[in-house]
Each structure stands twice: as structure tokens, then as C-alpha cells.
Design an enzyme around this catalytic site. Structure first.
Site, PDB file in Angstrom:
ATOM      1  N   ASP A  53     -10.069  -6.341  28.653  1.00  0.00           N
ATOM      2  CA  ASP A  53     -10.913  -7.021  29.632  1.00  0.00           C
ATOM      3  C   ASP A  53     -11.728  -5.939  30.330  1.00  0.00           C
ATOM      4  OD1 ASP A  53     -12.004  -8.125  31.872  1.00  0.00           O
ATOM      5  OD2 ASP A  53     -10.097  -8.700  32.800  1.00  0.00           O
ATOM      6  N   GLU A 131     -11.158  25.814  29.286  1.00  0.00           N
ATOM      7  CA  GLU A 131     -10.059  26.534  29.962  1.00  0.00           C
ATOM      8  C   GLU A 131      -9.720  25.728  31.208  1.00  0.00           C
ATOM      9  OE1 GLU A 131     -11.592  30.396  30.970  1.00  0.00           O
ATOM     10  OE2 GLU A 131     -12.492  30.672  29.001  1.00  0.00           O
ATOM     11  N   GLU A 133      -7.579  24.859  34.624  1.00  0.00           N
ATOM     12  CA  GLU A 133      -6.684  25.358  35.676  1.00  0.00           C
ATOM     13  C   GLU A 133      -6.077  24.190  36.438  1.00  0.00           C
ATOM     14  OE1 GLU A 133      -9.002  29.577  36.495  1.00  0.00           O
ATOM     15  OE2 GLU A 133      -9.470  27.868  37.785  1.00  0.00           O
ATOM     16  N   GLU A 188      -2.218  31.650  37.144  1.00  0.00           N
ATOM     17  CA  GLU A 188      -3.537  31.994  37.700  1.00  0.00           C
ATOM     18  C   GLU A 188      -3.381  32.692  39.056  1.00  0.00           C
ATOM     19  OE1 GLU A 188      -6.570  32.521  38.069  1.00  0.00           O
ATOM     20  OE2 GLU A 188      -7.363  32.142  36.071  1.00  0.00           O
ATOM     21  N   GLU A 195      -3.064  28.198  34.144  1.00  0.00           N
ATOM     22  CA  GLU A 195      -4.224  27.943  33.269  1.00  0.00           C
ATOM     23  C   GLU A 195      -3.754  27.786  31.835  1.00  0.00           C
ATOM     24  OE1 GLU A 195      -7.777  30.320  33.799  1.00  0.00           O
ATOM     25  OE2 GLU A 195      -8.097  30.423  31.628  1.00  0.00           O
ATOM     26  N   HIS A 244     -13.638  26.076  32.974  1.00  0.00           N
ATOM     27  CA  HIS A 244     -14.738  26.793  32.317  1.00  0.00           C
ATOM     28  C   HIS A 244     -14.920  26.239  30.911  1.00  0.00           C
ATOM     29  CE1 HIS A 244     -13.458  30.285  35.129  1.00  0.00           C
ATOM     30  NE2 HIS A 244     -14.062  29.307  35.763  1.00  0.00           N
ATOM     31  N   GLU A 332     -20.291  30.966  28.595  1.00  0.00           N
ATOM     32  CA  GLU A 332     -19.252  30.340  29.434  1.00  0.00           C
ATOM     33  C   GLU A 332     -19.894  29.738  30.679  1.00  0.00           C
ATOM     34  OE1 GLU A 332     -15.472  32.577  30.542  1.00  0.00           O
ATOM     35  OE2 GLU A 332     -16.324  32.259  32.530  1.00  0.00           O
ATOM     36  N   ARG A 334     -19.323  28.112  34.187  1.00  0.00           N
ATOM     37  CA  ARG A 334     -18.184  28.238  35.105  1.00  0.00           C
ATOM     38  C   ARG A 334     -18.134  27.183  36.210  1.00  0.00           C
ATOM     39  NH1 ARG A 334     -15.380  32.866  34.878  1.00  0.00           N
ATOM     40  NH2 ARG A 334     -14.980  32.933  37.122  1.00  0.00           N
TER      41      ARG A 334
HETATM   42  N1  GLU Z   1     -10.239  29.525  39.769  1.00  0.00           N
HETATM   43  C1  GLU Z   1     -11.597  29.970  39.590  1.00  0.00           C
HETATM   44  C2  GLU Z   1     -12.540  28.754  39.690  1.00  0.00           C
HETATM   45  O1  GLU Z   1     -12.407  28.006  40.560  1.00  0.00           O
HETATM   46  C3  GLU Z   1     -11.816  30.710  38.285  1.00  0.00           C
HETATM   47  C4  GLU Z   1     -10.946  31.894  38.042  1.00  0.00           C
HETATM   48  C5  GLU Z   1     -11.196  32.543  36.693  1.00  0.00           C
HETATM   49  O2  GLU Z   1     -12.159  33.298  36.557  1.00  0.00           O
HETATM   50  O3  GLU Z   1     -10.466  32.212  35.758  1.00  0.00           O
HETATM   51  O4  GLU Z   1     -13.406  28.552  38.895  1.00  0.00           O
HETATM   52 MG    MG Z   2      -8.965  31.114  35.117  1.00  0.00          MG
END
Ligand code: GLU
Ligand code: MG
Length: 442
Positions: A53, A131, A133, A188, A195, A244, A332, A334
């Protein structure tokens, strides 16, 4: 991931004593949903006859048009390792379809598939390495989550300081069993923060894997009496949770972000992709950073980006080019956080990168310095723009970005609507900070 045919799935269900199949999909706002069917229904399930639904799903269809169908992707068949090992439970990730069989535009997985067709038509494959966290917090005596942790560990620490290593180990083993390759996992920077990095995969598989990783972390943490959260910034004075995303484009098995003749070994295509990401980073921010809380992470000092710059090394930049070259060359991004809907975020990022390629955009010069320490005058003199400061600003930027709006399709307006309601709700709140600052002074 292996390519399963119908008979492979039927055989696996028999041989492995699978009794339930979870038909999973993700709603517009990134919540994983599922309906369990018994093994006796597998033929109907594979034929795409299981219904839902849609009007009960946030951001989806209205009551008058609520019947929708789940069309499973057989390649996503996997047994859930954390469920009982007799009468096992398997899952298949589905796309949502309309009664006439056409893909439903408001299904994020369909949105990503549509955008991926554009890259395929260019003869390219987008690979994505995420990646993620997250924090592992203690629960109170009633089992409710807290923001407390007994863990005192920091970046790359190990037990006995690190209290999350068993959960990370269990998550990694479970994912590997499901055919999802984990590259690394570690403690981390903040106490209680962890992570897990997934090996790159094509973008659709990567988005599916992100959803599975989040489910595995939450489920296995709960089994260990902990509460896992991907909330972007649960603690004011500690690092937040980022997600990331490493992007690369491949053509006939070759990484086309690599150019051995370029001084920095980055191809023109890679530079155009970077320029496209920078051009639309404000526009896709409401997708990559979807919560009111997301904007509390993107402040100076915690390795999260605030400014629209790129760099080879600097972790305060929005885009970083990690050292590996050759097949490992990647870009990458971020800014995203793990609360985002990965399907929509990847679709919008891809549209941004492709726009850079189509319009042959050139990125601004890279900025090597630490942006957190750069005075505002210098940022202004170098014409460095910022990421939106709030969800409200991000929603406006998204609405004004035709490339992002087009990538999302007709349901972009539903997304904006839902998120604006969230912002309006937040605006009415009186925080403890305001009471502390003003109650006595004024
Ligand atoms: N915790 C960090 C963020 O908020 C990144 C840390 C790292 O470079 O892995 O993006
Ligand atoms: Mg990290």
C-alpha cells in the site's frame, strides 16, 4: 555479487531451509522497509506479484492510487546471517512498480537506475566506495538509547580501550557472508565512534550495500546491548558521522580518472567530474545531508567540510583526491553523511559529475591549506563558496538546481515538501542552549 537465475534461488531456498523472504525497498527519505513472505510464495515474489500500500509509505503515492508492486532484483538474494539458522530468512532488494508494470518514479532505486542509464549510454560504469561512520552508545536499564559510552578509545585504537571491536567484527563477518566485501574497519576519532569501509562496487550495488551495512550495524549492536546511530552529529564536542563517497569512472575495465601523462596523474574527465560536483554541491546538499542535525556536523574543526574546494590531501576540503593512482584513482566526496538516502544521493552526485563532463567544466585551482584556519576575508578574496548552513538553505539550493531536480524526477517536489515540514517543526523548538543563554539574562 553473483548473478542468480530463478532456479538458483529456488534451489538455495530448498537447500538452505529458507522459510521467509524479506522483500526490501527504501522510501524517499532513506528508511529501509520490507514485507516478509513465506517460502511458499517465492514464485509469486519472483514474478513481482507482492503488493504494498504505497499510500502508507512516506513521500509516496496518494490513497486513491495506492496499489503498488515489488519487483525483486534476484542478484540481491542473500540469507540474513543474524536471523535464526533454522527456518532461515533471506532478503531480496526490490524496485517499486505501478500496477501497469512501469517503474514507480518515487522509488529511489528507480531514480538511481535511470541516472545510471545516462552513464551507461556514455560507455562508462560508475564505481562507488562508501565509508560509513557511526557511534555505538550504551542503553539505559529500560533498553532505551543514550548518548553515553564507556569506550575511551580514539582513532585506530584497539581493545581493551575500544568497546566496539566485537560489533565491528560481527558486522564484517555478516556482510562478507552476504557477499558484500568489507575493506577495512576501525575505531574513529571520537570515543564510541567507528567506521566500516566497503570495497567499491557499481553504484547501484553500492547503494544497496550501504542500506545493508546500516541494517547490520543496528541489528548486531542491539544484540550486543548497544545502540548504533548514524545520526550525523549526536555530540556537540565530538566529531560527527560522515559517509565519504569515493567515485571512479571505468571504461572497458579501465579507470578513466587516471592519466599517466598528467603531472598529477588525473585525467581531464576526472577534473570535469570534480568541477561538476563542486558546481552542484550546494544543490545536492539537501540529499547528501538530509537532516536538521546534518548541518551541525559541517562546522570547522572536525574533519567535515564547510567550503566548496578540492585538494589532493587536505581533509577540510569538500573533495579530496586520495594518493593511489592507476586503477585506484578516485575522487572522495566528504560532505555526505550516513543519514542520507544513498540512491538519491548517488543519482544527484552522478548527475552533477556528468554535467561537469558534458559542459567541459574546469575545477578552480586546488587549495592545499587548512580551510578551518582561513580568515573569512581570505575565503572571500579567493571566491570560496560555502556549503549551505542549514537544511532550510539547502532545500532552497536544491530547488534552484535544475540538474539535481531533473535527476530526482517528479518526486523531487515531494522530497522538498517532506523536508520543509521537518524544518518548520524544528523552527518551533526552544533548545536548552537558548534557555541557558536567555532565560536569566533577559
Ligand atoms: N568524522 C569526519 C566527518 O564528519 C571524518 C573523519 C575522517 O576523515 O575519516 O566527516
Ligand atoms: Mg573516517
Amino acid at each position: 555479487m553473483e548473478a542468480y537465475r530463478r532456479e538458483d534461488i529456488l534451489r538455495l531456498i530448498r537447500e538452505e531451509d529458507v522459510q521467509f523472504i524479506r522483500m526490501q525497498f527504501t522510501d524517499l527519505f532513506g528508511q529501509l522497509k520490507n514485507v516478509a513472505v513465506t517460502a511458499s510464495q517465492i514464485q509469486r515474489a519472483l514474478d513481482g506479484e507482492i503488493m504494498l500500500d504505497g499510500s502508507s509509505i512516506q513521500g509516496s503515492v496518494r490513497v486513491e492510487e495506492s496499489d503498488q508492486y515489488l519487483k525483486p532484483d534476484p542478484n540481491t538474494f542473500a540469507i540474513l546471517p543474524w536471523r535464526p539458522q533454522y527456518g532461515k530468512v533471506a532478503r531480496m532488494i526490490c524496485s517499486v512498480h505501478n500496477p501497469d508494470g512501469s517503474p514507480f518514479d518515487g522509488d529511489p532505486r528507480n531514480v538511481l537506475k535511470r541516472e545510471l542509464k545516462a552513464v551507461k549510454d556514455m560507455g562508462l560504469t560508475l564505481n562507488v566506495g562508501p565509508e560509513l561512520e557511526f557511534f555505538l552508545f550504551l542503553t539505559d536499564e529500560d533498553g532505551n538509547p543514550s548518548t553515553r559510552t564507556a569506550d575511551k578509545a580514539g582513532y585506530f585504537d584497539l581493545g581493551p580501550l575500544d568497546h566496539g571491536e566485537s560489533t565491528r567484527r560481527e558486522v564484517t563477518l555478516a556482510l562478507e557472508k552476504m557477499g558484500i566485501a568489507v575493506e577495512a574497519s576501525h575505531h574513529e576519532a571520537a570515543a564510541g565512534q567507528h567506521e566500516i569501509d566497503l570495497k567499491y562496487a557499481d553504484a547501484l550495488t553500492a547503494a544497496d550495500n550501504i542500506m545493508t551495512l546500516k541494517l547490520a550495524v543496528k541489528t548486531l549492536a542491539q544484540k550486543n546491548g548497544l545502540h548504533a546511530t548514524f545520526m550525523p552529529k549526536p555530540l556537540r564536542d565530538a566529531a560527527g558521522n560522515g559517509m565519504h563517497i569515493n567515485f571512479s569512472l571505468f571504461q572497458n575495465g579501465r579507470n578513466v580518472f587516471y592519466d599517466e601523462n598528467d603531472p598529477e596523474k588525473l585525467s581531464l574527465l576526472a577534473r570535469q567530474f570534480i568541477a561538476g560536483l563542486l558546481e552542484h554541491a550546494q544543490g545536492f546538499c539537501a540529499l547528501a545531508n538530509p537532516l536538521v542535525n546534518s548541518y551541525k556536523r559541517m562546522v570547522a574543526g572536525y574533519e567535515a567540510p564547510c567550503c566548496l574546494t578540492w585538494s589532493s590531501a587536505n581533509r577540510s576540503a569538500l573533495i579530496r583526491i586520495p594518493v593511489p593512482r592507476g586503477q585506484g584513482t578516485r575522487v572522495e566526496l566528504r560532505s555526505p553523511d550516513p543519514a542520507c538516502n544513498p540512491y538519491l544521493t548517488l543519482a544527484a552526485c552522478l548527475a552533477a559529475g556528468l554535467d561537469g563532463i558534458r559542459r567541459e567544466l574546469a575545477p578552480p585551482p586546488e587549495i592545499a591549506g587548512n580551510l578551518y584556519n582561513m580568515p573569512p576575508e581570505e575565503l572571500a578574496a579567493r571566491q570560496i563558496r560555502n556549503l549551505p548552513a542549514s537544511l532550510e538553505d539547502a532545500l532552497r539550493a536544491m530547488e534552484e538546481d535544475p540538474v539535481v531536480m531533473k535527476a530526482l524526477g517528479p518526486y523531487a517536489v515531494r522530497y522538498l515538501e517532506g523536508k520543509r515540514q521537518e524544518w518548520e517543526e524544528y523552527k518551533k523548538q526552544i533548545s536548552q542552549w537558548e534557555l541557558d543563554q536567555y532565560l536569566v539574562a533577559w
